[in-house]
Design an enzyme around this catalytic site. Structure first.
Site, PDB file in Angstrom:
ATOM      1  N   LYS A 141       0.775  -1.215  -0.177  1.00  0.00           N
ATOM      2  CA  LYS A 141      -0.141   0.168   0.124  1.00  0.00           C
ATOM      3  C   LYS A 141       0.876   1.380   0.188  1.00  0.00           C
ATOM      4  O   LYS A 141       1.082   1.870  -0.364  1.00  0.00           O
ATOM      5  CB  LYS A 141      -0.787  -0.146   1.181  1.00  0.00           C
ATOM      6  CG  LYS A 141      -1.694   1.326   1.433  1.00  0.00           C
ATOM      7  CD  LYS A 141      -2.045   1.039   2.962  1.00  0.00           C
ATOM      8  CE  LYS A 141      -1.862   1.836   4.217  1.00  0.00           C
ATOM      9  NZ  LYS A 141      -1.175   2.881   4.241  1.00  0.00           N
ATOM     10  N   ASN A 142       1.556   0.912   1.186  1.00  0.00           N
ATOM     11  CA  ASN A 142       2.496   2.381   0.879  1.00  0.00           C
ATOM     12  C   ASN A 142       3.837   2.446  -0.432  1.00  0.00           C
ATOM     13  O   ASN A 142       4.168   4.087  -0.267  1.00  0.00           O
ATOM     14  CB  ASN A 142       3.443   2.619   2.412  1.00  0.00           C
ATOM     15  CG  ASN A 142       2.454   3.033   3.389  1.00  0.00           C
ATOM     16  OD1 ASN A 142       1.526   2.686   3.425  1.00  0.00           O
ATOM     17  ND2 ASN A 142       2.724   2.335   4.530  1.00  0.00           N
ATOM     18  N   ARG A 165       1.477  14.296  13.655  1.00  0.00           N
ATOM     19  CA  ARG A 165       2.265  14.064  12.172  1.00  0.00           C
ATOM     20  C   ARG A 165       1.572  15.102  11.274  1.00  0.00           C
ATOM     21  O   ARG A 165       1.137  15.593  10.473  1.00  0.00           O
ATOM     22  CB  ARG A 165       0.606  12.767  11.847  1.00  0.00           C
ATOM     23  CG  ARG A 165       1.125  11.550  12.714  1.00  0.00           C
ATOM     24  CD  ARG A 165       0.202  10.499  11.675  1.00  0.00           C
ATOM     25  NE  ARG A 165       0.991   9.846  10.890  1.00  0.00           N
ATOM     26  CZ  ARG A 165       0.669   9.256   9.559  1.00  0.00           C
ATOM     27  NH1 ARG A 165      -0.476   8.710   9.959  1.00  0.00           N
ATOM     28  NH2 ARG A 165       1.530   8.332   9.026  1.00  0.00           N
ATOM     29  N   CYS A 177      -4.539  12.359  13.856  1.00  0.00           N
ATOM     30  CA  CYS A 177      -4.431  10.887  13.965  1.00  0.00           C
ATOM     31  C   CYS A 177      -4.308  10.103  14.756  1.00  0.00           C
ATOM     32  O   CYS A 177      -4.326  10.972  16.107  1.00  0.00           O
ATOM     33  CB  CYS A 177      -3.978  10.204  12.860  1.00  0.00           C
ATOM     34  SG  CYS A 177      -2.691   9.779  12.454  1.00  0.00           S
ATOM     35  N   ASP A 212       5.370   0.042  11.695  1.00  0.00           N
ATOM     36  CA  ASP A 212       4.359  -0.604  11.427  1.00  0.00           C
ATOM     37  C   ASP A 212       4.100  -1.867  11.658  1.00  0.00           C
ATOM     38  O   ASP A 212       2.870  -3.026  11.661  1.00  0.00           O
ATOM     39  CB  ASP A 212       4.290  -0.278   9.632  1.00  0.00           C
ATOM     40  CG  ASP A 212       3.753   1.008   9.045  1.00  0.00           C
ATOM     41  OD1 ASP A 212       3.984   2.322  10.674  1.00  0.00           O
ATOM     42  OD2 ASP A 212       4.087   1.281   7.720  1.00  0.00           O
ATOM     43  N   ARG A 271      -8.523  -0.696   5.082  1.00  0.00           N
ATOM     44  CA  ARG A 271      -7.175   0.022   4.801  1.00  0.00           C
ATOM     45  C   ARG A 271      -5.959   0.062   4.114  1.00  0.00           C
ATOM     46  O   ARG A 271      -5.519   0.785   2.932  1.00  0.00           O
ATOM     47  CB  ARG A 271      -7.500   1.628   5.691  1.00  0.00           C
ATOM     48  CG  ARG A 271      -8.381   2.228   5.861  1.00  0.00           C
ATOM     49  CD  ARG A 271      -7.937   3.253   6.753  1.00  0.00           C
ATOM     50  NE  ARG A 271      -6.869   4.356   6.526  1.00  0.00           N
ATOM     51  CZ  ARG A 271      -6.402   5.754   6.772  1.00  0.00           C
ATOM     52  NH1 ARG A 271      -6.729   5.782   8.381  1.00  0.00           N
ATOM     53  NH2 ARG A 271      -5.388   6.618   5.887  1.00  0.00           N
TER      54      ARG A 271
HETATM   55  N1  EPU Z   1       7.028  14.512  10.775  1.00  0.00           N
HETATM   56  C1  EPU Z   1       6.795  15.673  11.440  1.00  0.00           C
HETATM   57  N2  EPU Z   1       6.972  16.952  10.292  1.00  0.00           N
HETATM   58  C2  EPU Z   1       6.635  16.009   9.209  1.00  0.00           C
HETATM   59  C3  EPU Z   1       6.678  15.053   8.443  1.00  0.00           C
HETATM   60  C4  EPU Z   1       6.793  14.022   9.378  1.00  0.00           C
HETATM   61  O1  EPU Z   1       6.962  15.458  12.138  1.00  0.00           O
HETATM   62  O2  EPU Z   1       6.148  16.789   7.795  1.00  0.00           O
HETATM   63  C5  EPU Z   1       7.151  13.914  11.959  1.00  0.00           C
HETATM   64  C6  EPU Z   1       5.968  11.845  12.336  1.00  0.00           C
HETATM   65  O3  EPU Z   1       4.949  13.583  13.026  1.00  0.00           O
HETATM   66  C7  EPU Z   1       6.564  11.154  12.467  1.00  0.00           C
HETATM   67  C8  EPU Z   1       7.561  10.617  12.289  1.00  0.00           C
HETATM   68  O4  EPU Z   1       8.254  12.532  11.247  1.00  0.00           O
HETATM   69  O5  EPU Z   1       6.987  11.732  13.973  1.00  0.00           O
HETATM   70  C9  EPU Z   1       7.816  10.440  10.126  1.00  0.00           C
HETATM   71  O6  EPU Z   1       6.657  10.343  10.423  1.00  0.00           O
HETATM   72  P1  EPU Z   1       6.854  10.545   8.504  1.00  0.00           P
HETATM   73  O7  EPU Z   1       6.443  11.163   8.102  1.00  0.00           O
HETATM   74  O8  EPU Z   1       7.757   9.130   8.172  1.00  0.00           O
HETATM   75  O9  EPU Z   1       5.614   9.350   8.834  1.00  0.00           O
HETATM   76  P2  EPU Z   1       4.167   9.499   6.881  1.00  0.00           P
HETATM   77  O10 EPU Z   1       4.979   9.239   5.655  1.00  0.00           O
HETATM   78  O11 EPU Z   1       3.311  10.208   7.397  1.00  0.00           O
HETATM   79  C10 EPU Z   1       4.434   6.679   6.349  1.00  0.00           C
HETATM   80  C11 EPU Z   1       3.170   5.457   6.232  1.00  0.00           C
HETATM   81  C12 EPU Z   1       3.188   5.026   7.429  1.00  0.00           C
HETATM   82  C13 EPU Z   1       4.441   4.680   8.568  1.00  0.00           C
HETATM   83  C14 EPU Z   1       5.665   6.223   8.733  1.00  0.00           C
HETATM   84  C15 EPU Z   1       6.274   5.715   9.450  1.00  0.00           C
HETATM   85  C16 EPU Z   1       2.536   5.839   4.083  1.00  0.00           C
HETATM   86  C17 EPU Z   1       1.582   6.111   3.298  1.00  0.00           C
HETATM   87  N3  EPU Z   1       2.125   5.910   5.612  1.00  0.00           N
HETATM   88  O12 EPU Z   1       3.849   7.449   7.481  1.00  0.00           O
HETATM   89  O13 EPU Z   1       2.517   3.676   7.482  1.00  0.00           O
HETATM   90  O14 EPU Z   1       4.220   4.927   9.737  1.00  0.00           O
HETATM   91  O15 EPU Z   1       5.793   6.517   7.599  1.00  0.00           O
HETATM   92  O16 EPU Z   1       7.570   4.487   8.619  1.00  0.00           O
HETATM   93  O17 EPU Z   1       3.851   5.306   3.726  1.00  0.00           O
HETATM   94  C18 EPU Z   1       0.452   2.802   8.026  1.00  0.00           C
HETATM   95  O18 EPU Z   1       0.619   1.982   6.761  1.00  0.00           O
HETATM   96  O19 EPU Z   1      -0.519   2.357   8.952  1.00  0.00           O
HETATM   97  C19 EPU Z   1       1.693   3.959   8.811  1.00  0.00           C
HETATM   98  C20 EPU Z   1       1.001   4.559   9.132  1.00  0.00           C
END
Ligand code: EPU
Length: 453
Positions: A59-60, A158, A153, A341, A433
């Site tokens: 998915k990701n 996030r 969320c 995850d 999802r």
């Molecule tokens: N963060 C910030 N600012 C930003 C972006 C991230 O502070 O602009 C923080 C987040 O709050 C978190 C950390 O950085 O504490 C890492 O977040 P990241 O941005 O890596 O998460 P994401 O890109 O929103 C993706 C996956 C998640 C997975 C995380 C971590 C997708 C669509 N989602 O989320 O997947 O947990 O990386 O590996 O790729 C899931 O599939 O269940 C899921 C939540």
């Protein structure tokens, strides 16, 4: 952990759903079984899992690939796209932006001939945060993009400040008004951007914007996740110039135009890890067909340390357990560390291990919501800030529990397989999802999981 070279014939696998030629708009096909208001899983346990399961596409990896298709007016074909609700939502979003999205011969074809409406509306962003991944490609292709700012969320606050800062560094003007983020730029220019913290979708969004920028972009402290690498490979097939994906510094030479391509989505390492945890937890013997061990070694080595037997074959992994499970220490971190995850799933597994396991969650600040639900089933867990102490082995009893997010839901399903009696997991729209036909796959492995209204 054993690594094999020869590829033996595996037993017939569960969960193969592609059949014949279909061509329908993805946006039009959320079947009734995904009605979020009414559905629960009723699980009769305990059950031992045995057999083979086909691992779906990630998915990701598919979500940013859908967004990448907005970068060209030519059609893009994606193979191995999982049938999960988040991708139907992404399909809907691309359709509202102006793309045609269809399934043909088991592949998803996205054709963004024109961009009609470069925005991600609140209704879609609120159900799926990854909707913000359209910002980068829209900004790069048509010079403007708007999305509702995702709120917090179930697993944490996030924010998307790194995404926004990267666009600004590339010359975009970004404003925040009435809960919407709006970005504009006549032509993005290459930039040197440092992520203060590793962000998966942040890296992807910046990469999606930089491929059509003027000049060179350097992304430092970039995410190294296999999904980022898979996206870079797709963009390269479309004509982008990217080096360093999979390392901490990614360099992108902007080009003026991208073209259509065909691309394979990588197997879902989190889905594979979930079935691996379920196999080890139930004392089962499960072959994960199509799984790629090289991208989830962190999980496989933990399982092996805990006492499961992991056999790695080309294109398949067998996970089985006969003896007792040993306690573990797990600490989540960006790839190649232990993935957040899979934290909930290994925590459930730890309830069956001898001694006190410690599970530290370092990525999201609120990702232990499965703990009180597991405690209701008889698990002995204490949470102290970002660490959970799990005392095992515990005998779990069936109960009605509530799913709070995608991976927490998966951990409750594993607990239901272990528990004596009936477990009802409520709100399984979270599971839908990101897990492709989960109950069918589990039932083919010997579980008794019923989807009920
Ligand atoms: N963060 C910030 N600012 C930003 C972006 C991230 O502070 O602009 C923080 C987040 O709050 C978190 C950390 O950085 O504490 C890492 O977040 P990241 O941005 O890596 O998460 P994401 O890109 O929103 C993706 C996956 C998640 C997975 C995380 C971590 C997708 C669509 N989602 O989320 O997947 O947990 O990386 O590996 O790729 C899931 O599939 O269940 C899921 C939540």
């Amino acid at each position: 952990m054993r690594i094999w070279r020869a590829s033996p014939a595996w037993p017939c696998c569960a969960g193969s759903h592609e059949a014949g030629i279909r061509s329908v708009g993805l946006a039009d096909q959320p079947p009734d079984r995904y009605n979020p208001r009414v559905e629960k899983f009723r699980i009769s346990g305990p059950r031992r899992l045995e057999g083979a399961v086909r691992i779906s596409g990630a998915k990701n990896a598919a979500l940013p690939a859908f967004a990448a298709a907005l970068l060209t007016e030519e059609p893009v074909r994606l193979a191995n796209v999982p049938k999960v609700a988040d991708l139907r939502t992404m399909g809907k979003l691309l359709t509202s932006i102006g793309a045609d999205v269809a399934r043909e011969d088991g592949e998803v074809v996205i054709h963004a001939r024109t961009i009609r409406s470069p925005q991600a509306p609140y209704d879609l962003v609120k159900t799926m945060r990854a909707s913000v991944l359209v910002l980068g490609p829209l900004l790069a292709r048509v010079g403007e993009a708007k999305a509702s700012l995702p709120g917090g969320c179930a697993i944490g606050v996030r924010p998307i400040n790194y995404h926004i800062a990267a666009f600004q560094q590339m010359g975009a003007e970004v404003s925040l008004e009435h809960g919407d983020v709006e970005a504009k730029a006549t032509r993005l220019r290459g930039a040197d951007f440092l992520f203060d913290q590793v962000s998966v979708t942040g890296t992807e969004n910046a990469m999606l914007a930089a491929v059509l920028a003027d000049g060179t972009t350097r992304l430092r402290n970039a995410a190294r996740e296999p999904e980022v690498v898979n996206l870079a490979e797709m963009l390269q097939k479309m004509g982008a110039k990217i080096s360093g994906a999979g390392e901490t510094e990614i360099v992108i030479e902007g080009v003026t135009r991208l073209h259509g391509a065909r691309h394979d989505i990588i197997p879902d390492r989190i889905e594979a890890g979930t079935y691996a945890a379920a196999a080890a937890a139930t004392g089962g013997n499960v072959v994960l067909e199509g799984a790629d061990a090289s991208i989830f070694m962190a999980m496989l080595s933990k399982l092996s340390q805990m006492g499961a037997v992991v056999d790695i074959h080309p294109g398949a992994i067998r996970v089985r357990r006969d003896g007792p499970l040993e306690r573990c220490d797990v600490s989540t971190s960006p790839y190649p560390g232990f993935p957040t995850d899979l934290q909930a799933q290994i925590l459930t597994l730890a309830t069956q291990a001898q001694g006190v396991s410690t599970i530290a969650e370092n990525i999201f600040e609120n990702r232990f919501q499965h703990v009180p639900e597991l405690a209701r089933m008889g698990a002995r867990i204490r949470v102290d800030g970002r660490r959970a102490f799990v005392e095992g082995p515990s005998r779990l009893n069936g109960a009605t529990v509530m799913a709070t997010d995608l991976r927490a839901s998966a951990s409750l399903v594993i607990a239901g397989l272990l528990a004596e009696g009936t477990t009802t997991v409520d709100r399984i729209y979270h599971l839908d999802r990101g897990y492709d036909h989960m109950e069918e796959k589990l039932n083919a492995l010997g579980a008794r999981v019923e989807r009920v209204s």
